[in-house]
Motif scaffolding. Structure first.
Motif, PDB file in Angstrom:
ATOM      1  N   VAL A  77      25.584  95.364  17.301  1.00 41.91           N
ATOM      2  CA  VAL A  77      24.217  94.988  16.982  1.00 41.91           C
ATOM      3  C   VAL A  77      24.167  94.692  15.487  1.00 41.91           C
ATOM      4  O   VAL A  77      24.471  95.556  14.666  1.00 41.91           O
ATOM      5  N   ILE A  78      23.802  93.460  15.155  1.00 39.08           N
ATOM      6  CA  ILE A  78      23.682  93.060  13.758  1.00 39.08           C
ATOM      7  C   ILE A  78      22.236  93.306  13.334  1.00 39.08           C
ATOM      8  O   ILE A  78      21.318  92.761  13.945  1.00 39.08           O
ATOM      9  N   PRO A  79      22.020  94.114  12.294  1.00 37.02           N
ATOM     10  CA  PRO A  79      20.651  94.448  11.890  1.00 37.02           C
ATOM     11  C   PRO A  79      19.795  93.237  11.527  1.00 37.02           C
ATOM     12  O   PRO A  79      18.629  93.166  11.903  1.00 37.02           O
ATOM     13  N   LYS A  80      20.375  92.262  10.807  1.00 42.08           N
ATOM     14  CA  LYS A  80      19.604  91.086  10.418  1.00 42.08           C
ATOM     15  C   LYS A  80      20.528  89.879  10.311  1.00 42.08           C
ATOM     16  O   LYS A  80      21.565  89.939   9.665  1.00 42.08           O
ATOM     17  N   LEU A  81      20.108  88.792  10.948  1.00 39.54           N
ATOM     18  CA  LEU A  81      20.851  87.541  10.947  1.00 39.54           C
ATOM     19  C   LEU A  81      19.846  86.459  10.573  1.00 39.54           C
ATOM     20  O   LEU A  81      18.764  86.395  11.151  1.00 39.54           O
ATOM     21  N   LYS A  82      20.186  85.631   9.582  1.00 45.68           N
ATOM     22  CA  LYS A  82      19.277  84.574   9.144  1.00 45.68           C
ATOM     23  C   LYS A  82      19.928  83.208   9.322  1.00 45.68           C
ATOM     24  O   LYS A  82      21.047  82.988   8.875  1.00 45.68           O
ATOM     25  N   ILE A  83      19.189  82.331   9.989  1.00 49.03           N
ATOM     26  CA  ILE A  83      19.585  80.933  10.125  1.00 49.03           C
ATOM     27  C   ILE A  83      18.468  80.152   9.454  1.00 49.03           C
ATOM     28  O   ILE A  83      17.387  80.008  10.010  1.00 49.03           O
ATOM     29  N   GLY A  84      18.718  79.694   8.249  1.00 43.57           N
ATOM     30  CA  GLY A  84      17.636  79.100   7.464  1.00 43.57           C
ATOM     31  C   GLY A  84      16.564  80.156   7.249  1.00 43.57           C
ATOM     32  O   GLY A  84      16.864  81.282   6.876  1.00 43.57           O
ATOM     33  N   ARG A  85      15.316  79.816   7.543  1.00 44.65           N
ATOM     34  CA  ARG A  85      14.222  80.782   7.393  1.00 44.65           C
ATOM     35  C   ARG A  85      13.992  81.622   8.653  1.00 44.65           C
ATOM     36  O   ARG A  85      13.107  82.461   8.674  1.00 44.65           O
ATOM     37  N   LEU A  86      14.779  81.371   9.701  1.00 43.29           N
ATOM     38  CA  LEU A  86      14.665  82.150  10.932  1.00 43.29           C
ATOM     39  C   LEU A  86      15.430  83.458  10.759  1.00 43.29           C
ATOM     40  O   LEU A  86      16.632  83.452  10.525  1.00 43.29           O
ATOM     41  N   ALA A  87      14.720  84.575  10.859  1.00 44.62           N
ATOM     42  CA  ALA A  87      15.356  85.891  10.728  1.00 44.62           C
ATOM     43  C   ALA A  87      15.331  86.599  12.074  1.00 44.62           C
ATOM     44  O   ALA A  87      14.259  86.803  12.655  1.00 44.62           O
ATOM     45  N   LEU A  88      16.509  86.951  12.566  1.00 43.99           N
ATOM     46  CA  LEU A  88      16.630  87.698  13.811  1.00 43.99           C
ATOM     47  C   LEU A  88      17.012  89.132  13.469  1.00 43.99           C
ATOM     48  O   LEU A  88      17.921  89.353  12.671  1.00 43.99           O
ATOM     49  N   THR A  89      16.322  90.088  14.056  1.00 43.21           N
ATOM     50  CA  THR A  89      16.636  91.491  13.787  1.00 43.21           C
ATOM     51  C   THR A  89      17.252  92.131  15.027  1.00 43.21           C
ATOM     52  O   THR A  89      16.945  91.749  16.160  1.00 43.21           O
ATOM     53  N   ASP A  90      18.121  93.097  14.776  1.00 41.09           N
ATOM     54  CA  ASP A  90      18.817  93.826  15.840  1.00 41.09           C
ATOM     55  C   ASP A  90      19.411  92.866  16.871  1.00 41.09           C
ATOM     56  O   ASP A  90      19.206  93.013  18.074  1.00 41.09           O
ATOM     57  N   TYR A  91      20.164  91.923  16.372  1.00 44.88           N
ATOM     58  CA  TYR A  91      20.768  90.911  17.228  1.00 44.88           C
ATOM     59  C   TYR A  91      22.006  91.476  17.918  1.00 44.88           C
ATOM     60  O   TYR A  91      22.974  91.873  17.262  1.00 44.88           O
ATOM     61  N   GLU A  92      21.964  91.519  19.248  1.00 46.10           N
ATOM     62  CA  GLU A  92      23.101  92.022  20.029  1.00 46.10           C
ATOM     63  C   GLU A  92      24.115  90.901  20.193  1.00 46.10           C
ATOM     64  O   GLU A  92      23.789  89.820  20.674  1.00 46.10           O
ATOM     65  N   THR A  93      25.341  91.185  19.769  1.00 44.22           N
ATOM     66  CA  THR A  93      26.365  90.143  19.800  1.00 44.22           C
ATOM     67  C   THR A  93      27.666  90.664  20.383  1.00 44.22           C
ATOM     68  O   THR A  93      27.829  91.861  20.613  1.00 44.22           O
ATOM     69  N   VAL A  94      28.565  89.737  20.586  1.00 43.40           N
ATOM     70  CA  VAL A  94      29.924  90.040  21.006  1.00 43.40           C
ATOM     71  C   VAL A  94      30.845  89.519  19.916  1.00 43.40           C
ATOM     72  O   VAL A  94      30.606  88.447  19.358  1.00 43.40           O
TER      73      VAL A  94
END
Length: 141
Positions: A77-94
């Motif tokens: 789980v990544i706490p914060k991921l930003k793509i441009g101004r889009l911020a995703l929190t608690d992003y579950e990834t592999v």
């Protein structure tokens, strides 16, 4: 609905096709990732994720069978991921081993990537790729 536009970098794979790269921010670091409309979900490089394990929740490594191979994966789980101004929190990834991809990129003179942005994000945010403007457009509420 707000529009987020992100610059795209087009790289040539020795006249055998092209890949699209975008710069994102993960663990407060700017990294390059491949934009892959054919990928079912976004993934990150296992070595990159492991260097930040103290900052992520993760489960044990497991075997995952893909269409083409069996690979060892790590769920995180990544706490914060930003793509441009889009911020995703608690992003579950592999996380997967992307070393062979980076070796190929290096041999072609391209920069190292740390992940692949796939259809899980692209579909959710109604992604549009504009090749003429070299921009990725995402739409968020």
């Amino acid at each position: 609905m707000r529009t987020i536009n992100v610059p795209i970098i087009l790289i040539n794979l020795q006249d055998d096709g092209f890949h699209l790269l975008v710069e994102i921010v993960v663990f407060r670091q700017k990294i390059l990732v491949v934009l892959d409309t054919g990928a079912s979900r976004s993934v990150f490089d296992m070595a990159f994720i492991k260097t930040h394990l103290s900052e992520v929740e993760y489960s044990e490594e497991s075997q995952a069978t893909t269409l083409f191979s069996t690979a060892t994966t790590l769920q995180a789980v990544i706490p914060k991921l930003k793509i441009g101004r889009l911020a995703l929190t608690d992003y579950e990834t592999v996380a997967l081993d992307l070393e062979s991809v980076n070796q190929t990129y290096g041999s072609l003179g391209h920069p190292e990537i740390k992940g692949i942005i796939g259809s899980d994000i692209l579909l959710k945010y109604d992604a549009v790729i504009n090749y003429k403007k070299m921009k990725l457009y995402l739409y968020a509420e």
